[in-house]
Design a protein around this motif. Structure first.
Motif: not given
Length: 493
Positions: A133-135, A450-457
């Protein structure tokens, strides 16, 4: 008392030759356990060392060393010309013929609080390519320079004062340099009394939430929002009230409506670089939120988690820089591009609030890493922090621009995004209709995590927050290629 040779020592003295624990320590632990369980009652005479060594297949010197330790701890007594006896206060039960480990049938496990809020959503993967997510890219860290600076400080350190005095002086020097640094880079007008430093941004948020929020307090957050901060706020007792975010940041009309219908204690904002959408709060809305804070009495908790990565020459100052009524509590991070343990979290707020925070911090973090603070103090004084920031800016700006080029060339017309001026992630909205979990599976099959923490639906949104900072140019190309291939298989197959 039974004859010692009748005691089945081998049934409860279990020694493991291949264990990392030395044999003599195993002997000590096993005897103490047997005594405490009542397997060797008070007054029991232990066989001579030669007999016991033969029974347990151990070296006599090892057993003698173990017995000496047991005697010094008060578990046994060695009486000259009489033998060795157990000193436990456990009473012998004559009904016990065969020694076996007792089982407490009615003992219930102790109870404790369980949190359903703090279940970690983080996932791990061994796939060669990974979005986050932006590290930052830890491969860019010059660990040799850090090590040299750290060691040099250790060598120069001469203990000529009481340690508490050294800690206090070192911390005061660090805070002086640090609040000057924040005033210079963020436009703040704070003094040492307005600053608290912590070991991490997360600790800062935890402490502030603990003091500002009581159970049931209404806390406004942007939607979509930052899952980790929402967890911390909820765990502190907050009633989370989501308010929509658009291209100018949090919507003022929705915030005002929330204030009119219920009491709002705190408004949590990532105003400079909203998580996850990367938008900045517009100048007009900044002034409106400050006015609403004065009108409705809520505290603005401003989280500037990613200020270190300003990529273009148009830095946006935090709300704290224009707050004239002391309504803003400003938290952030420092030196995120350094290895874990070197970075810092901080809180800038009214002096009375900082003083109260210090009470709680003294329990969580009673000690100060003097050498670490001296290293960072020197970095700020010598301008090394600015040089590092400038160098990182060039590298990450190149990566951002390359990532944007790849997204446009490979996925143009199928996605919508804005180029962020800061931070190490891009908010990508997908124009095709597909399931993001299915996309995650397809990417994993091709070596991209793709970790779930970067997915938005949701019903009206399909988006991902794609961190580019930790990928080099070749890795980016491969990752975007896998994204494209996976999307094609979902949409066209």
């Amino acid at each position: 008392m039974d004859s010692p040779v009748q005691i089945p020592f081998k049934s409860f003295i279990q020694l493991k030759a291949n264990d990392d624990t030395p044999i003599y320590l195993q002997i000590i632990f096993e005897f103490i356990k047997a005594i405490q369980l009542g397997l060797l009652p008070e007054g029991t005479k232990i066989p001579g060392t030669r007999i016991l060594c033969k029974l347990l297949s151990i070296n006599r010197n090892t057993l003698i060393k173990a017995f000496q330790d047991l005697e010094s701890q008060g578990f046994i007594e060695i009486r000259p010309n009489k033998g060795t006896f157990i000193l436990s206060d456990q009473k012998h039960d004559p009904r016990k013929k065969e020694v076996s480990k007792p089982v407490a049938a009615n003992v219930q496990p102790f109870t404790f609080k369980h949190s359903s809020v703090l279940e970690s959503p983080l996932e791990r993967s061994d796939l060669p390519l990974q979005f986050n997510d932006g590290l930052p890219d830890l491969r860019l860290i010059h660990t040799d320079i850090l090590a040299r600076l750290y060691v040099s400080k250790l060598k120069r350190q001469k203990i000529r004062q009481p340690w508490e005095q050294i800690q206090t002086q070192s911390h005061q020097n660090f805070k002086k340099q640090f609040f000057n640094f924040l005033n210079l880079t963020r436009g703040l007008r704070i003094s040492e009394a307005n600053l608290l430093t912590t070991t991490s941004h997360e600790v800062s948020l935890y402490l502030v939430a603990k003091l500002l929020i009581s159970v049931g307090d209404g806390v406004v957050v942007g939607a979509p929002g930052y899952y980790l901060s929402n967890m911390t706020l909820t765990d502190s007792g907050a009633k989370i009230i989501p308010v929509p975010v658009d291209d100018e940041g949090i919507k003022i009309d929705a915030l005002k409506k929330a204030c009119e219908h219920q009491h709002i204690s705190v408004v949590y904002l990532t105003s400079i670089y909203h998580y996850p959408t990367t938008v900045s709060l517009s100048a007009k809305r900044r002034m409106e939120i400050l006015e609403l804070s004065n009108q409705y009495g809520f505290v603005i908790l401003e989280d500037d988690y990613d200020f270190d990565f300003q990529l273009d020459n148009n830095p946006i100052l935090p709300l704290a820089a224009i707050d004239s009524n002391e309504r803003v509590v400003y938290i952030g991070s420092f030196a995120r591009s350094l290895p874990a343990g070197f970075g810092y979290g901080f809180v800038a707020a009214p002096a009375a609030f900082i003083k109260e925070l210090e009470k709680h911090l003294s329990i969580l973090e009673p000690g100060i890493d003097v050498i670490k603070e001296q290293v960072l103090t020197g970095w700020i004084q010598d301008g090394e922090v600015h040089r590092l920031s400038k160098k990182n800016k060039v590298i990450y700006k190149e990566r951002r621009d390359h990532f944007v080029s790849l997204l446009n060339s490979r996925l143009g017309g199928r996605i919508r995004f804005k180029i962020p001026n800061r931070g190490l992630a891009i908010w990508v909205e997908w124009l095709d209709h597909f399931n993001l979990i299915e996309m995650q599976k397809k990417c994993a099959e091709n070596g991209l995590f793709l970790p779930k923490t970067v997915l938005y639906q949701s019903k009206n949104l399909t988006a991902t927050r794609l961190g580019f900072g930790s990928l080099d140019l070749l890795e980016m190309a491969n990752a975007v290629g896998i994204l494209t291939k996976s999307l094609d298989s979902l949409v066209f197959d």
